[in-house]
Design a protein around this motif. Sequence first.
Motif, PDB file in Angstrom:
ATOM      1  N   GLY A  94      17.388  -8.717   2.206  1.00 11.85           N
ATOM      2  CA  GLY A  94      18.758  -8.960   1.756  1.00 11.85           C
ATOM      3  C   GLY A  94      19.399 -10.119   2.505  1.00 11.85           C
ATOM      4  N   ALA A  95      19.186 -10.153   3.825  1.00 14.63           N
ATOM      5  CA  ALA A  95      19.757 -11.234   4.634  1.00 14.63           C
ATOM      6  C   ALA A  95      19.149 -12.585   4.239  1.00 14.63           C
ATOM      7  N   MET A  96      17.841 -12.582   3.963  1.00 16.35           N
ATOM      8  CA  MET A  96      17.169 -13.833   3.589  1.00 16.35           C
ATOM      9  C   MET A  96      17.652 -14.325   2.225  1.00 16.35           C
ATOM     10  N   LEU A  97      17.822 -13.384   1.304  1.00 17.59           N
ATOM     11  CA  LEU A  97      18.309 -13.764  -0.028  1.00 17.59           C
ATOM     12  C   LEU A  97      19.704 -14.368   0.075  1.00 17.59           C
ATOM     13  N   GLU A  98      20.527 -13.747   0.897  1.00 15.19           N
ATOM     14  CA  GLU A  98      21.881 -14.252   1.099  1.00 15.19           C
ATOM     15  C   GLU A  98      21.841 -15.671   1.670  1.00 15.19           C
ATOM     16  N   ALA A  99      20.990 -15.860   2.689  1.00 11.28           N
ATOM     17  CA  ALA A  99      20.899 -17.178   3.325  1.00 11.28           C
ATOM     18  C   ALA A  99      20.348 -18.226   2.363  1.00 11.28           C
ATOM     19  N   ALA A 100      19.542 -17.783   1.383  1.00 16.28           N
ATOM     20  CA  ALA A 100      18.977 -18.720   0.401  1.00 16.28           C
ATOM     21  C   ALA A 100      19.932 -18.945  -0.772  1.00 16.28           C
ATOM     22  N   GLY A 101      21.091 -18.312  -0.714  1.00 18.30           N
ATOM     23  CA  GLY A 101      22.098 -18.534  -1.766  1.00 18.30           C
ATOM     24  C   GLY A 101      21.891 -17.700  -3.017  1.00 18.30           C
ATOM     25  N   VAL A 102      21.068 -16.639  -2.922  1.00 23.03           N
ATOM     26  CA  VAL A 102      20.904 -15.722  -4.055  1.00 23.03           C
ATOM     27  C   VAL A 102      21.141 -14.283  -3.600  1.00 23.03           C
TER      28      VAL A 102
ATOM     29  N   GLY B 219      22.842 -13.840  -8.691  1.00 21.56           N
ATOM     30  CA  GLY B 219      22.015 -13.620  -7.509  1.00 21.56           C
ATOM     31  C   GLY B 219      20.770 -12.813  -7.826  1.00 21.56           C
ATOM     32  N   ALA B 220      20.348 -12.013  -6.863  1.00 20.47           N
ATOM     33  CA  ALA B 220      19.097 -11.277  -6.987  1.00 20.47           C
ATOM     34  C   ALA B 220      19.371  -9.792  -7.224  1.00 20.47           C
ATOM     35  N   ARG B 221      18.367  -9.105  -7.779  1.00 17.38           N
ATOM     36  CA  ARG B 221      18.437  -7.650  -7.905  1.00 17.38           C
ATOM     37  C   ARG B 221      17.250  -7.055  -7.182  1.00 17.38           C
ATOM     38  N   ILE B 222      17.537  -6.175  -6.233  1.00 16.60           N
ATOM     39  CA  ILE B 222      16.461  -5.489  -5.510  1.00 16.60           C
ATOM     40  C   ILE B 222      16.269  -4.127  -6.159  1.00 16.60           C
ATOM     41  N   ARG B 223      15.052  -3.876  -6.650  1.00 15.51           N
ATOM     42  CA  ARG B 223      14.772  -2.619  -7.338  1.00 15.51           C
ATOM     43  C   ARG B 223      13.745  -1.814  -6.574  1.00 15.51           C
ATOM     44  N   LEU B 224      14.091  -0.556  -6.373  1.00 14.54           N
ATOM     45  CA  LEU B 224      13.277   0.316  -5.548  1.00 14.54           C
ATOM     46  C   LEU B 224      12.520   1.332  -6.401  1.00 14.54           C
ATOM     47  N   GLY B 225      11.214   1.385  -6.210  1.00 15.66           N
ATOM     48  CA  GLY B 225      10.391   2.395  -6.872  1.00 15.66           C
ATOM     49  C   GLY B 225       9.649   3.219  -5.828  1.00 15.66           C
TER      50      GLY B 225
ATOM     51  N   ALA C 205      14.952 -20.671  -7.272  1.00 18.09           N
ATOM     52  CA  ALA C 205      16.198 -19.918  -7.451  1.00 18.09           C
ATOM     53  C   ALA C 205      17.255 -20.268  -6.405  1.00 18.09           C
ATOM     54  N   ALA C 206      16.801 -20.801  -5.265  1.00 18.61           N
ATOM     55  CA  ALA C 206      17.694 -20.943  -4.102  1.00 18.61           C
ATOM     56  C   ALA C 206      18.835 -21.913  -4.358  1.00 18.61           C
ATOM     57  N   ARG C 207      19.977 -21.582  -3.756  1.00 20.14           N
ATOM     58  CA  ARG C 207      21.103 -22.509  -3.744  1.00 20.14           C
ATOM     59  C   ARG C 207      21.333 -22.878  -2.294  1.00 20.14           C
TER      60      ARG C 207
END
Length: 394
Positions: free
Chosen positions: A130-138, A145-151, A290-292
Amino acid sequence: AEMARRRILEGVLRRGAEAWGYQEVATPLFEELELFTERSGEEIVRGLYDFTDKGGRRLCLRPELTAPTIRMVLGEMSRAPKPLRLYYLGPCYRYEEPQKNRYREFTQFGVEVIGADPREAEAEILGLAGAMLEAAGVPSGKEGGARIRLGHVGFLRHCLKGLPEERRARVFKALDKKQFKLAGEEWKPALAFEAARSFADLEKTLGPNPHTGEIRALREALEPYGVPVEEDPSIVRGLDYYTGPVFEVHVDRLGGQSQVCGGGTYTLRVEGREVTSTGFAFGFDRLLEAARLPPVPSLLVAVVSTPEVRREALRVAGRLRAHVPVLVDINHRPLKAQLGHAHGRGATHAVVLGPREAASGRVTLRDMGGKSQEEMDLEECIRRLGSPRRDSGR
Ligand code: HAM
Protein backbone atom coordinates in the motif's frame (compact mmCIF):
# COMPACT_ATOMS: atom_id res chain seq x y z
CA ALA A 1 13.21 9.83 -20.59
CA GLU A 2 11.93 6.24 -20.32
CA MET A 3 15.11 5.13 -18.54
CA ALA A 4 14.92 8.15 -16.25
CA ARG A 5 11.36 7.20 -15.23
CA ARG A 6 12.46 3.61 -14.58
CA ARG A 7 15.22 4.86 -12.31
CA ILE A 8 12.82 7.12 -10.43
CA LEU A 9 10.33 4.29 -9.81
CA GLU A 10 13.19 1.99 -8.87
CA GLY A 11 14.24 4.56 -6.29
CA VAL A 12 10.70 4.89 -4.97
CA LEU A 13 10.41 1.11 -4.45
CA ARG A 14 13.89 0.66 -3.00
CA ARG A 15 13.40 3.49 -0.55
CA GLY A 16 10.00 2.03 0.33
CA ALA A 17 11.47 -1.41 1.07
CA GLU A 18 14.42 0.01 2.98
CA ALA A 19 12.19 2.26 5.07
CA TRP A 20 10.54 -0.94 6.36
CA GLY A 21 13.88 -2.63 7.09
CA TYR A 22 14.02 -4.91 4.05
CA GLN A 23 17.43 -5.95 2.69
CA GLU A 24 18.25 -6.44 -0.97
CA VAL A 25 19.18 -9.87 -2.33
CA ALA A 26 20.25 -10.94 -5.82
CA THR A 27 20.17 -14.38 -7.39
CA PRO A 28 21.40 -15.76 -10.74
CA LEU A 29 19.44 -15.23 -13.96
CA PHE A 30 19.37 -18.97 -14.59
CA GLU A 31 18.57 -21.81 -12.21
CA GLU A 32 18.15 -25.56 -12.25
CA LEU A 33 14.97 -26.39 -14.10
CA GLU A 34 13.74 -28.52 -11.22
CA LEU A 35 13.45 -25.52 -8.92
CA PHE A 36 10.45 -24.36 -10.93
CA THR A 37 8.93 -27.59 -12.20
CA GLU A 38 8.09 -28.91 -8.74
CA ARG A 39 5.64 -26.44 -7.28
CA SER A 40 5.13 -23.56 -9.71
CA GLY A 41 2.14 -24.81 -11.67
CA GLU A 42 1.37 -25.73 -15.22
CA GLU A 43 1.26 -22.22 -16.61
CA ILE A 44 4.71 -21.31 -15.35
CA VAL A 45 6.23 -24.63 -16.43
CA ARG A 46 4.83 -24.28 -19.94
CA GLY A 47 6.42 -20.85 -20.20
CA LEU A 48 9.91 -21.80 -19.08
CA TYR A 49 12.90 -20.87 -21.20
CA ASP A 50 14.76 -24.11 -20.57
CA PHE A 51 18.02 -25.41 -21.98
CA THR A 52 20.74 -27.95 -21.41
CA ASP A 53 24.23 -26.67 -20.66
CA LYS A 54 27.49 -28.22 -21.84
CA GLY A 55 27.65 -30.35 -18.71
CA GLY A 56 24.25 -31.83 -19.50
CA ARG A 57 22.48 -29.98 -16.68
CA ARG A 58 18.85 -28.98 -17.21
CA LEU A 59 18.62 -25.25 -16.60
CA CYS A 60 16.21 -22.41 -17.30
CA LEU A 61 15.93 -18.65 -17.17
CA ARG A 62 14.07 -17.72 -14.01
CA PRO A 63 10.35 -17.01 -14.50
CA GLU A 64 10.04 -15.43 -11.04
CA LEU A 65 12.15 -14.79 -7.97
CA THR A 66 10.38 -16.46 -5.05
CA ALA A 67 11.80 -19.96 -5.51
CA PRO A 68 15.34 -18.66 -6.20
CA THR A 69 15.18 -16.46 -3.10
CA ILE A 70 14.08 -19.36 -0.91
CA ARG A 71 16.79 -21.56 -2.39
CA MET A 72 19.35 -18.90 -1.54
CA VAL A 73 17.99 -18.43 1.97
CA LEU A 74 18.21 -22.18 2.70
CA GLY A 75 21.73 -22.34 1.31
CA GLU A 76 23.32 -19.19 2.63
CA MET A 77 21.15 -17.45 5.17
CA SER A 78 19.77 -20.29 7.25
CA ARG A 79 21.50 -18.94 10.37
CA ALA A 80 20.53 -15.29 9.86
CA PRO A 81 18.23 -13.82 12.54
CA LYS A 82 14.53 -14.32 11.82
CA PRO A 83 12.41 -12.91 10.49
CA LEU A 84 14.26 -12.30 7.26
CA ARG A 85 12.89 -9.34 5.33
CA LEU A 86 14.25 -9.45 1.80
CA TYR A 87 13.64 -7.55 -1.41
CA TYR A 88 14.77 -8.00 -5.00
CA LEU A 89 14.61 -6.31 -8.37
CA GLY A 90 15.49 -8.05 -11.59
CA PRO A 91 14.51 -9.47 -14.96
CA CYS A 92 12.33 -12.58 -15.35
CA TYR A 93 11.54 -14.64 -18.44
CA ARG A 94 8.33 -16.34 -19.49
CA TYR A 95 7.52 -17.77 -22.88
CA GLU A 96 4.03 -16.27 -23.22
CA GLU A 97 2.18 -14.64 -26.08
CA PRO A 98 3.48 -11.07 -26.00
CA GLN A 99 0.77 -8.40 -25.74
CA LYS A 100 0.47 -4.94 -24.31
CA ASN A 101 2.07 -5.10 -20.85
CA ARG A 102 2.89 -8.78 -21.22
CA TYR A 103 6.46 -9.44 -22.23
CA ARG A 104 8.77 -12.41 -22.52
CA GLU A 105 11.35 -10.47 -20.58
CA PHE A 106 10.00 -8.32 -17.78
CA THR A 107 11.16 -7.01 -14.44
CA GLN A 108 9.87 -7.87 -10.99
CA PHE A 109 10.29 -5.94 -7.77
CA GLY A 110 9.37 -8.18 -4.88
CA VAL A 111 9.70 -8.91 -1.18
CA GLU A 112 9.72 -12.11 0.87
CA VAL A 113 9.33 -12.41 4.64
CA ILE A 114 10.69 -15.63 6.10
CA GLY A 115 10.28 -16.88 9.64
CA ALA A 116 7.55 -14.63 11.02
CA ASP A 117 4.02 -15.03 12.32
CA PRO A 118 2.09 -15.54 9.06
CA ARG A 119 -0.80 -13.14 9.79
CA GLU A 120 1.55 -10.37 10.92
CA ALA A 121 3.81 -10.92 7.90
CA GLU A 122 0.83 -10.81 5.54
CA ALA A 123 -0.43 -7.62 7.17
CA GLU A 124 3.01 -6.03 6.97
CA ILE A 125 3.57 -6.79 3.30
CA LEU A 126 0.07 -5.56 2.43
CA GLY A 127 0.91 -2.39 4.36
CA LEU A 128 4.18 -2.13 2.47
CA ALA A 129 2.50 -2.73 -0.90
CA GLY A 130 0.00 0.00 0.00
CA ALA A 131 2.80 2.42 0.89
CA MET A 132 4.62 1.63 -2.37
CA LEU A 133 1.49 2.12 -4.44
CA GLU A 134 0.91 5.46 -2.76
CA ALA A 135 4.50 6.54 -3.41
CA ALA A 136 4.11 5.50 -7.07
CA GLY A 137 1.04 7.71 -7.39
CA VAL A 138 -1.54 4.90 -7.60
CA PRO A 139 -2.94 4.78 -4.05
CA SER A 140 -5.16 1.86 -3.08
CA GLY A 141 -8.86 2.55 -2.96
CA LYS A 142 -8.71 5.96 -4.63
CA GLU A 143 -10.19 7.05 -7.96
CA GLY A 144 -7.80 6.11 -10.78
CA GLY A 145 -5.62 4.25 -8.28
CA ALA A 146 -5.15 0.60 -7.42
CA ARG A 147 -7.43 -2.08 -5.97
CA ILE A 148 -5.96 -4.64 -3.61
CA ARG A 149 -8.01 -7.84 -3.63
CA LEU A 150 -7.61 -10.51 -1.03
CA GLY A 151 -8.33 -14.19 -1.61
CA HIS A 152 -7.45 -17.42 0.22
CA VAL A 153 -6.48 -20.59 -1.62
CA GLY A 154 -6.92 -22.71 1.51
CA PHE A 155 -10.53 -21.58 1.73
CA LEU A 156 -11.21 -22.68 -1.83
CA ARG A 157 -9.29 -25.97 -1.47
CA HIS A 158 -11.43 -26.78 1.54
CA CYS A 159 -14.59 -26.13 -0.49
CA LEU A 160 -13.32 -28.44 -3.25
CA LYS A 161 -12.21 -31.22 -0.89
CA GLY A 162 -14.60 -33.81 -2.30
CA LEU A 163 -13.67 -33.23 -5.96
CA PRO A 164 -11.14 -35.35 -7.88
CA GLU A 165 -7.78 -33.58 -8.34
CA GLU A 166 -8.24 -32.95 -12.07
CA ARG A 167 -11.57 -31.23 -11.68
CA ARG A 168 -10.23 -29.23 -8.78
CA ALA A 169 -7.40 -27.98 -10.99
CA ARG A 170 -9.92 -27.01 -13.68
CA VAL A 171 -11.98 -25.02 -11.17
CA PHE A 172 -8.86 -23.20 -9.98
CA LYS A 173 -7.82 -22.41 -13.50
CA ALA A 174 -11.24 -21.14 -14.55
CA LEU A 175 -11.56 -18.99 -11.42
CA ASP A 176 -8.08 -17.57 -12.00
CA LYS A 177 -9.26 -16.44 -15.42
CA LYS A 178 -12.59 -15.20 -14.00
CA GLN A 179 -14.45 -17.72 -16.17
CA PHE A 180 -17.19 -18.33 -13.62
CA LYS A 181 -19.52 -20.18 -15.96
CA LEU A 182 -16.81 -22.62 -16.91
CA ALA A 183 -15.92 -23.11 -13.26
CA GLY A 184 -19.62 -23.62 -12.52
CA GLU A 185 -19.78 -26.48 -15.02
CA GLU A 186 -17.14 -28.34 -13.00
CA TRP A 187 -18.48 -27.33 -9.64
CA LYS A 188 -21.81 -25.57 -9.36
CA PRO A 189 -21.12 -23.41 -6.28
CA ALA A 190 -18.29 -21.69 -8.19
CA LEU A 191 -20.99 -19.46 -9.67
CA ALA A 192 -21.45 -17.89 -6.24
CA PHE A 193 -17.83 -16.68 -6.30
CA GLU A 194 -18.61 -14.13 -8.98
CA ALA A 195 -20.82 -11.99 -6.80
CA ALA A 196 -19.19 -12.80 -3.45
CA ARG A 197 -17.81 -9.66 -1.82
CA SER A 198 -16.61 -11.38 1.34
CA PHE A 199 -15.68 -14.77 2.72
CA ALA A 200 -18.37 -14.42 5.36
CA ASP A 201 -20.95 -14.14 2.53
CA LEU A 202 -19.73 -17.33 0.94
CA GLU A 203 -19.65 -19.18 4.21
CA LYS A 204 -23.38 -18.53 4.49
CA THR A 205 -24.05 -20.36 1.23
CA LEU A 206 -21.25 -22.95 1.29
CA GLY A 207 -21.19 -23.81 4.97
CA PRO A 208 -18.53 -23.26 7.62
CA ASN A 209 -14.91 -23.10 6.47
CA PRO A 210 -11.92 -23.55 8.79
CA HIS A 211 -10.04 -20.70 7.08
CA THR A 212 -12.42 -17.84 7.80
CA GLY A 213 -10.75 -17.42 11.19
CA GLU A 214 -7.41 -16.77 9.49
CA ILE A 215 -9.00 -14.22 7.24
CA ARG A 216 -10.57 -12.47 10.20
CA ALA A 217 -7.23 -12.50 12.05
CA LEU A 218 -5.49 -11.05 9.00
CA ARG A 219 -8.07 -8.27 8.67
CA GLU A 220 -7.48 -7.41 12.31
CA ALA A 221 -3.69 -7.38 11.91
CA LEU A 222 -4.11 -5.25 8.79
CA GLU A 223 -6.27 -2.60 10.38
CA PRO A 224 -3.49 -0.43 11.89
CA TYR A 225 -1.84 -0.14 8.46
CA GLY A 226 -4.85 1.73 7.09
CA VAL A 227 -4.60 0.24 3.61
CA PRO A 228 -7.93 -0.39 1.82
CA VAL A 229 -8.15 -4.10 0.88
CA GLU A 230 -11.23 -5.72 -0.69
CA GLU A 231 -12.13 -9.35 -0.21
CA ASP A 232 -12.46 -11.34 -3.41
CA PRO A 233 -12.72 -15.10 -2.77
CA SER A 234 -12.28 -15.80 -6.50
CA ILE A 235 -8.62 -14.71 -6.35
CA VAL A 236 -6.65 -17.96 -6.58
CA ARG A 237 -3.41 -16.95 -8.40
CA GLY A 238 -1.70 -18.82 -11.21
CA LEU A 239 1.08 -20.42 -9.14
CA ASP A 240 0.63 -23.72 -7.33
CA TYR A 241 2.75 -23.01 -4.28
CA TYR A 242 0.26 -20.77 -2.48
CA THR A 243 -1.39 -22.23 0.59
CA GLY A 244 -2.89 -19.33 2.55
CA PRO A 245 -4.12 -15.81 1.95
CA VAL A 246 -3.27 -14.49 -1.52
CA PHE A 247 -3.71 -11.11 -3.09
CA GLU A 248 -3.58 -9.27 -6.36
CA VAL A 249 -3.35 -5.58 -7.11
CA HIS A 250 -5.08 -4.23 -10.17
CA VAL A 251 -5.00 -0.83 -11.80
CA ASP A 252 -8.15 -0.97 -13.92
CA ARG A 253 -7.23 1.81 -16.32
CA LEU A 254 -4.32 -0.29 -17.64
CA GLY A 255 -6.89 -2.43 -19.46
CA GLY A 256 -6.18 -6.09 -20.36
CA GLN A 257 -3.12 -6.82 -18.24
CA SER A 258 -4.16 -4.76 -15.25
CA GLN A 259 -2.49 -6.87 -12.56
CA VAL A 260 0.48 -4.90 -11.28
CA CYS A 261 1.25 -7.09 -8.27
CA GLY A 262 0.57 -10.55 -6.90
CA GLY A 263 1.52 -12.39 -3.76
CA GLY A 264 0.52 -14.31 -0.69
CA THR A 265 1.54 -17.07 1.66
CA TYR A 266 3.10 -20.14 0.10
CA THR A 267 4.87 -23.39 0.97
CA LEU A 268 7.87 -24.29 -1.14
CA ARG A 269 9.87 -27.49 -1.07
CA VAL A 270 13.44 -26.78 -2.02
CA GLU A 271 16.17 -29.43 -1.88
CA GLY A 272 14.07 -31.58 0.40
CA ARG A 273 13.21 -28.84 2.86
CA GLU A 274 9.86 -27.15 3.22
CA VAL A 275 9.51 -23.45 3.89
CA THR A 276 6.31 -21.51 4.48
CA SER A 277 6.61 -17.79 4.01
CA THR A 278 4.92 -14.84 2.43
CA GLY A 279 5.74 -12.23 -0.18
CA PHE A 280 4.69 -10.38 -3.28
CA ALA A 281 6.09 -9.18 -6.58
CA PHE A 282 5.24 -6.09 -8.54
CA GLY A 283 5.38 -6.34 -12.30
CA PHE A 284 7.76 -3.41 -12.53
CA ASP A 285 6.96 -2.63 -16.16
CA ARG A 286 3.24 -2.56 -15.49
CA LEU A 287 3.61 -0.47 -12.37
CA LEU A 288 5.74 1.95 -14.39
CA GLU A 289 2.96 2.21 -16.96
CA ALA A 290 0.43 3.01 -14.22
CA ALA A 291 2.68 5.19 -12.04
CA ARG A 292 2.20 8.90 -11.63
CA LEU A 293 5.66 10.01 -10.70
CA PRO A 294 6.60 13.52 -9.69
CA PRO A 295 8.93 15.16 -12.20
CA VAL A 296 12.32 15.37 -10.58
CA PRO A 297 14.27 18.52 -11.25
CA SER A 298 17.37 17.26 -12.98
CA LEU A 299 20.38 19.40 -13.68
CA LEU A 300 22.75 18.91 -16.55
CA VAL A 301 25.62 21.30 -17.07
CA ALA A 302 27.71 21.71 -20.22
CA VAL A 303 31.13 23.28 -19.78
CA VAL A 304 31.85 25.01 -23.10
CA SER A 305 35.10 26.69 -24.02
CA THR A 306 37.33 28.05 -26.76
CA PRO A 307 40.22 25.77 -27.81
CA GLU A 308 43.00 27.74 -26.09
CA VAL A 309 41.42 27.32 -22.64
CA ARG A 310 40.15 23.76 -23.04
CA ARG A 311 42.53 22.39 -20.39
CA GLU A 312 41.24 24.92 -17.90
CA ALA A 313 37.67 23.98 -18.92
CA LEU A 314 38.35 20.30 -18.16
CA ARG A 315 39.63 21.25 -14.71
CA VAL A 316 36.48 23.29 -14.09
CA ALA A 317 34.36 20.34 -15.27
CA GLY A 318 36.21 18.10 -12.81
CA ARG A 319 35.39 20.44 -9.91
CA LEU A 320 31.74 20.72 -10.91
CA ARG A 321 31.24 16.95 -11.23
CA ALA A 322 31.37 16.58 -7.47
CA HIS A 323 28.07 18.47 -7.44
CA VAL A 324 26.26 18.14 -10.78
CA PRO A 325 26.46 16.02 -13.94
CA VAL A 326 28.71 17.71 -16.50
CA LEU A 327 29.26 17.38 -20.26
CA VAL A 328 32.35 18.64 -22.08
CA ASP A 329 33.10 18.90 -25.78
CA ILE A 330 35.03 15.99 -27.29
CA ASN A 331 34.40 16.86 -30.94
CA HIS A 332 36.54 20.01 -31.29
CA ARG A 333 33.43 22.01 -32.07
CA PRO A 334 33.38 25.80 -32.03
CA LEU A 335 31.86 27.40 -28.96
CA LYS A 336 28.54 28.12 -30.62
CA ALA A 337 28.14 24.52 -31.79
CA GLN A 338 29.01 23.31 -28.28
CA LEU A 339 26.12 25.41 -26.97
CA GLY A 340 23.91 23.96 -29.69
CA HIS A 341 24.78 20.42 -28.63
CA ALA A 342 24.21 21.30 -24.96
CA HIS A 343 20.78 22.58 -25.90
CA GLY A 344 20.04 19.41 -27.89
CA ARG A 345 20.96 17.24 -24.90
CA GLY A 346 18.64 19.21 -22.66
CA ALA A 347 21.37 20.83 -20.57
CA THR A 348 19.87 23.19 -18.01
CA HIS A 349 23.03 25.31 -17.69
CA ALA A 350 26.18 26.09 -19.56
CA VAL A 351 29.39 27.18 -17.91
CA VAL A 352 31.25 29.25 -20.49
CA LEU A 353 35.01 29.66 -20.41
CA GLY A 354 36.90 31.93 -22.78
CA PRO A 355 40.36 33.48 -22.56
CA ARG A 356 39.02 36.45 -20.62
CA GLU A 357 37.31 34.32 -17.96
CA ALA A 358 40.28 31.98 -17.70
CA ALA A 359 42.67 34.90 -17.13
CA SER A 360 40.54 36.29 -14.29
CA GLY A 361 39.78 32.86 -12.76
CA ARG A 362 36.08 33.34 -13.36
CA VAL A 363 33.33 31.60 -15.38
CA THR A 364 30.11 32.68 -17.08
CA LEU A 365 27.06 30.76 -15.89
CA ARG A 366 24.34 30.65 -18.47
CA ASP A 367 20.78 29.55 -17.83
CA MET A 368 19.84 27.58 -20.94
CA GLY A 369 16.11 28.10 -20.35
CA GLY A 370 15.96 31.81 -19.59
CA LYS A 371 19.07 32.56 -21.66
CA SER A 372 20.31 34.93 -18.94
CA GLN A 373 23.99 34.83 -18.04
CA GLU A 374 26.30 36.18 -15.42
CA GLU A 375 30.01 36.13 -14.72
CA MET A 376 31.17 34.89 -11.33
CA ASP A 377 33.92 32.95 -9.64
CA LEU A 378 33.79 29.16 -9.65
CA GLU A 379 32.84 28.86 -5.97
CA GLU A 380 29.80 31.06 -6.52
CA CYS A 381 28.90 29.05 -9.64
CA ILE A 382 29.01 25.80 -7.65
CA ARG A 383 26.85 27.38 -4.96
CA ARG A 384 24.28 28.50 -7.54
CA LEU A 385 24.09 25.09 -9.18
CA GLY A 386 23.33 23.69 -5.77
CA SER A 387 25.29 21.17 -3.80
CA PRO A 388 25.32 18.43 -2.75
CA ARG A 389 24.47 16.38 -5.79
CA ARG A 390 20.75 16.02 -6.40
CA ASP A 391 19.13 12.67 -5.74
CA SER A 392 19.20 10.75 -8.99
CA GLY A 393 16.47 8.37 -7.89
CA ARG A 394 18.37 5.89 -5.75
P1 HAM B 1 3.07 -13.49 -10.56
O1 HAM B 1 1.68 -13.02 -10.33
O2 HAM B 1 3.25 -14.62 -11.50
O3 HAM B 1 3.66 -13.84 -9.13
O4 HAM B 1 3.96 -12.28 -11.06
C1 HAM B 1 4.00 -11.08 -10.32
C2 HAM B 1 3.72 -9.90 -11.23
O5 HAM B 1 4.64 -9.89 -12.32
C3 HAM B 1 2.36 -9.92 -11.88
O6 HAM B 1 1.38 -9.40 -11.01
C4 HAM B 1 2.57 -9.05 -13.10
O7 HAM B 1 2.40 -7.68 -12.76
C5 HAM B 1 4.01 -9.28 -13.44
N1 HAM B 1 4.12 -10.17 -14.63
C6 HAM B 1 3.95 -11.51 -14.68
N2 HAM B 1 4.15 -11.96 -15.93
C7 HAM B 1 4.45 -10.89 -16.70
C8 HAM B 1 4.77 -10.68 -18.10
N3 HAM B 1 4.83 -11.71 -18.97
N4 HAM B 1 5.00 -9.41 -18.53
C9 HAM B 1 4.95 -8.38 -17.66
N5 HAM B 1 4.68 -8.51 -16.34
C10 HAM B 1 4.42 -9.73 -15.86
C11 HAM B 1 4.95 -14.24 -8.90
O8 HAM B 1 5.81 -14.28 -9.74
C12 HAM B 1 5.24 -14.58 -7.45
N6 HAM B 1 6.66 -14.99 -7.35
C13 HAM B 1 4.93 -13.41 -6.55
C14 HAM B 1 5.23 -13.73 -5.11
C15 HAM B 1 6.30 -13.34 -4.40
N7 HAM B 1 4.49 -14.50 -4.33
C16 HAM B 1 5.05 -14.60 -3.14
N8 HAM B 1 6.19 -13.91 -3.18
